[in-house]
Design an enzyme around this catalytic site. Sequence first.
Site, PDB file in Angstrom:
ATOM      1  N   ASP A   1       4.181 -16.744 -17.935  1.00  0.00           N
ATOM      2  CA  ASP A   1       3.189 -17.586 -18.623  1.00  0.00           C
ATOM      3  C   ASP A   1       3.797 -18.789 -19.355  1.00  0.00           C
ATOM      4  O   ASP A   1       3.220 -19.877 -19.310  1.00  0.00           O
ATOM      5  CB  ASP A   1       2.353 -16.751 -19.608  1.00  0.00           C
ATOM      6  CG  ASP A   1       1.231 -15.983 -18.915  1.00  0.00           C
ATOM      7  OD1 ASP A   1       0.641 -16.524 -17.952  1.00  0.00           O
ATOM      8  OD2 ASP A   1       0.935 -14.858 -19.330  1.00  0.00           O
TER       9      ASP A   1
ATOM     10  N   ASP B   1      -1.646  -6.279  -7.828  1.00  0.00           N
ATOM     11  CA  ASP B   1      -0.362  -6.845  -7.446  1.00  0.00           C
ATOM     12  C   ASP B   1      -0.491  -8.353  -7.581  1.00  0.00           C
ATOM     13  O   ASP B   1      -1.437  -8.953  -7.075  1.00  0.00           O
ATOM     14  CB  ASP B   1       0.064  -6.466  -6.027  1.00  0.00           C
ATOM     15  CG  ASP B   1       1.557  -6.711  -5.864  1.00  0.00           C
ATOM     16  OD1 ASP B   1       2.358  -6.033  -6.539  1.00  0.00           O
ATOM     17  OD2 ASP B   1       1.936  -7.621  -5.098  1.00  0.00           O
TER      18      ASP B   1
ATOM     19  N   HIS C   1      -6.125 -15.942 -12.587  1.00  0.00           N
ATOM     20  CA  HIS C   1      -6.114 -15.171 -11.342  1.00  0.00           C
ATOM     21  C   HIS C   1      -6.615 -13.741 -11.584  1.00  0.00           C
ATOM     22  O   HIS C   1      -7.475 -13.239 -10.889  1.00  0.00           O
ATOM     23  CB  HIS C   1      -4.682 -15.167 -10.794  1.00  0.00           C
ATOM     24  CG  HIS C   1      -3.625 -14.725 -11.772  1.00  0.00           C
ATOM     25  ND1 HIS C   1      -3.570 -15.171 -13.065  1.00  0.00           N
ATOM     26  CD2 HIS C   1      -2.593 -13.838 -11.647  1.00  0.00           C
ATOM     27  CE1 HIS C   1      -2.560 -14.602 -13.690  1.00  0.00           C
ATOM     28  NE2 HIS C   1      -1.959 -13.794 -12.851  1.00  0.00           N
ATOM     29  N   ARG C   2      -6.080 -13.088 -12.622  1.00  0.00           N
ATOM     30  CA  ARG C   2      -6.444 -11.690 -12.878  1.00  0.00           C
ATOM     31  C   ARG C   2      -7.887 -11.592 -13.356  1.00  0.00           C
ATOM     32  O   ARG C   2      -8.626 -10.692 -12.938  1.00  0.00           O
ATOM     33  CB  ARG C   2      -5.481 -11.082 -13.907  1.00  0.00           C
ATOM     34  CG  ARG C   2      -5.731  -9.609 -14.197  1.00  0.00           C
ATOM     35  CD  ARG C   2      -4.566  -8.944 -14.904  1.00  0.00           C
ATOM     36  NE  ARG C   2      -3.363  -9.051 -14.093  1.00  0.00           N
ATOM     37  CZ  ARG C   2      -2.406  -9.959 -14.297  1.00  0.00           C
ATOM     38  NH1 ARG C   2      -2.464 -10.783 -15.327  1.00  0.00           N
ATOM     39  NH2 ARG C   2      -1.380 -10.033 -13.488  1.00  0.00           N
TER      40      ARG C   2
ATOM     41  N   GLU D   1       7.486   2.360  -4.248  1.00  0.00           N
ATOM     42  CA  GLU D   1       8.188   1.306  -3.500  1.00  0.00           C
ATOM     43  C   GLU D   1       7.159   0.268  -3.045  1.00  0.00           C
ATOM     44  O   GLU D   1       6.337   0.558  -2.174  1.00  0.00           O
ATOM     45  CB  GLU D   1       8.849   1.962  -2.285  1.00  0.00           C
ATOM     46  CG  GLU D   1       9.710   1.062  -1.455  1.00  0.00           C
ATOM     47  CD  GLU D   1      11.136   0.973  -1.969  1.00  0.00           C
ATOM     48  OE1 GLU D   1      11.753  -0.076  -1.775  1.00  0.00           O
ATOM     49  OE2 GLU D   1      11.606   1.967  -2.575  1.00  0.00           O
TER      50      GLU D   1
ATOM     51  N   GLY E   1       1.257  -5.864 -20.457  1.00  0.00           N
ATOM     52  CA  GLY E   1       0.592  -7.178 -20.553  1.00  0.00           C
ATOM     53  C   GLY E   1      -0.650  -7.212 -19.672  1.00  0.00           C
ATOM     54  O   GLY E   1      -1.734  -7.635 -20.102  1.00  0.00           O
ATOM     55  N   LYS E   2      -0.484  -6.733 -18.431  1.00  0.00           N
ATOM     56  CA  LYS E   2      -1.644  -6.662 -17.530  1.00  0.00           C
ATOM     57  C   LYS E   2      -2.707  -5.762 -18.128  1.00  0.00           C
ATOM     58  O   LYS E   2      -3.895  -6.080 -18.102  1.00  0.00           O
ATOM     59  CB  LYS E   2      -1.239  -5.997 -16.203  1.00  0.00           C
ATOM     60  CG  LYS E   2      -0.507  -6.835 -15.217  1.00  0.00           C
ATOM     61  CD  LYS E   2      -0.338  -5.980 -13.941  1.00  0.00           C
ATOM     62  CE  LYS E   2       0.545  -6.637 -12.924  1.00  0.00           C
ATOM     63  NZ  LYS E   2       0.751  -5.784 -11.732  1.00  0.00           N
TER      64      LYS E   2
HETATM   65  P1  ITT Z   1       2.924  -2.830 -12.047  1.00  0.00           P
HETATM   66  O1  ITT Z   1       3.400  -2.881 -10.604  1.00  0.00           O
HETATM   67  O2  ITT Z   1       3.260  -1.549 -12.733  1.00  0.00           O
HETATM   68  O3  ITT Z   1       1.481  -3.222 -12.174  1.00  0.00           O
HETATM   69  P2  ITT Z   1       4.629  -5.148 -12.354  1.00  0.00           P
HETATM   70  O4  ITT Z   1       4.959  -6.031 -13.516  1.00  0.00           O
HETATM   71  O5  ITT Z   1       5.780  -4.593 -11.536  1.00  0.00           O
HETATM   72  O6  ITT Z   1       3.702  -3.964 -12.883  1.00  0.00           O
HETATM   73  P3  ITT Z   1       3.731  -6.676 -10.033  1.00  0.00           P
HETATM   74  O7  ITT Z   1       4.608  -5.962  -9.072  1.00  0.00           O
HETATM   75  O8  ITT Z   1       2.313  -6.966  -9.638  1.00  0.00           O
HETATM   76  O9  ITT Z   1       3.622  -5.909 -11.429  1.00  0.00           O
HETATM   77  O10 ITT Z   1       4.456  -8.022 -10.426  1.00  0.00           O
HETATM   78  C1  ITT Z   1       3.758  -8.999 -11.044  1.00  0.00           C
HETATM   79  C2  ITT Z   1       4.711  -9.947 -11.708  1.00  0.00           C
HETATM   80  O11 ITT Z   1       4.190 -11.278 -11.551  1.00  0.00           O
HETATM   81  C3  ITT Z   1       4.749  -9.691 -13.200  1.00  0.00           C
HETATM   82  O12 ITT Z   1       5.764  -8.770 -13.533  1.00  0.00           O
HETATM   83  C4  ITT Z   1       4.984 -11.095 -13.729  1.00  0.00           C
HETATM   84  O13 ITT Z   1       6.337 -11.416 -13.606  1.00  0.00           O
HETATM   85  C5  ITT Z   1       4.232 -11.975 -12.753  1.00  0.00           C
HETATM   86  N1  ITT Z   1       2.849 -12.199 -13.229  1.00  0.00           N
HETATM   87  C6  ITT Z   1       1.706 -11.689 -12.707  1.00  0.00           C
HETATM   88  N2  ITT Z   1       0.637 -12.052 -13.424  1.00  0.00           N
HETATM   89  C7  ITT Z   1       1.103 -12.799 -14.428  1.00  0.00           C
HETATM   90  C8  ITT Z   1       0.494 -13.436 -15.515  1.00  0.00           C
HETATM   91  O14 ITT Z   1      -0.813 -13.342 -15.739  1.00  0.00           O
HETATM   92  N3  ITT Z   1       1.263 -14.112 -16.370  1.00  0.00           N
HETATM   93  C9  ITT Z   1       2.592 -14.194 -16.171  1.00  0.00           C
HETATM   94  N4  ITT Z   1       3.259 -13.603 -15.194  1.00  0.00           N
HETATM   95  C10 ITT Z   1       2.524 -12.902 -14.309  1.00  0.00           C
END
Ligand code: ITT
Length: 199
Positions: free
Chosen positions: A157, A71, A182-183, A42, A13-14
């Site tokens: 979301d 993050d 934010h992103r 970690e 998704g990111k």
């Molecule tokens: P990577 O570490 O591999 O990038 P991750 O999903 O584990 O993937 P994070 O540790 O940064 O990433 O956790 C971010 C979490 O925050 C993500 O899994 C979502 O649950 C939430 N999140 C972040 N941005 C979001 C967005 O734009 N929309 C909805 N939820 C979001």
Amino acid sequence: MRQKILFATENEGKMKEIRQILGDMDVEIQSLREAGIHGDIEENGETFEENAAIKAREIARLTDAIVLADDSGLEVDYLGKEPGVHSARYMGYDTSYRIKNQSILDRLQGVPEEQRTARFVCAIAAALPDGGLLYSRGTIEGIIGYEERGEGGFGYDPIFFLPEYGCSTAELTMEKKNELSHRGKALRQMKKMLEEYMA
Ligand code: ITT
């Protein structure tokens, strides 16, 4: 040779949002999957910035490319800013977002709108081949809704509601979400810094 940027994320998704914003840079952008790297990192930092730097640094040891990491997470004020840096781990990594989102809705049951304030936060770190680190951060303010709404986006979301737009971030097109999110904000800042660095 074209400069390469490796984005250290396993979150598809990111990655889609990242491609939409960085796609017009004159660089090759690869995800971890495309680079054939599986990073079991970690994320034990206490802040978004620390965790972004941990991910970027760790992956930078394996490549000559510029490595970016995001993050991010959801801060719910009524829950003392949780899940925050634990957003991906909340109730377990593999628990579905239907269940995670429902749990947050349940914990806010009966809480009036003015106390449902929340924000998404995104910190991006870039690990540069010369050992340097760049940081950017973006936030978007909203409230926790009363039910899941929308099929777009990912993660939290469907419960993140933007009162001024009358919809959740899962109901926005990806273009609109990137414009406001934010992103999107953190990525546009980082894009500028990288363009200066590479010039
Ligand atoms: P990577 O570490 O591999 O990038 P991750 O999903 O584990 O993937 P994070 O540790 O940064 O990433 O956790 C971010 C979490 O925050 C993500 O899994 C979502 O649950 C939430 N999140 C972040 N941005 C979001 C967005 O734009 N929309 C909805 N939820 C979001």
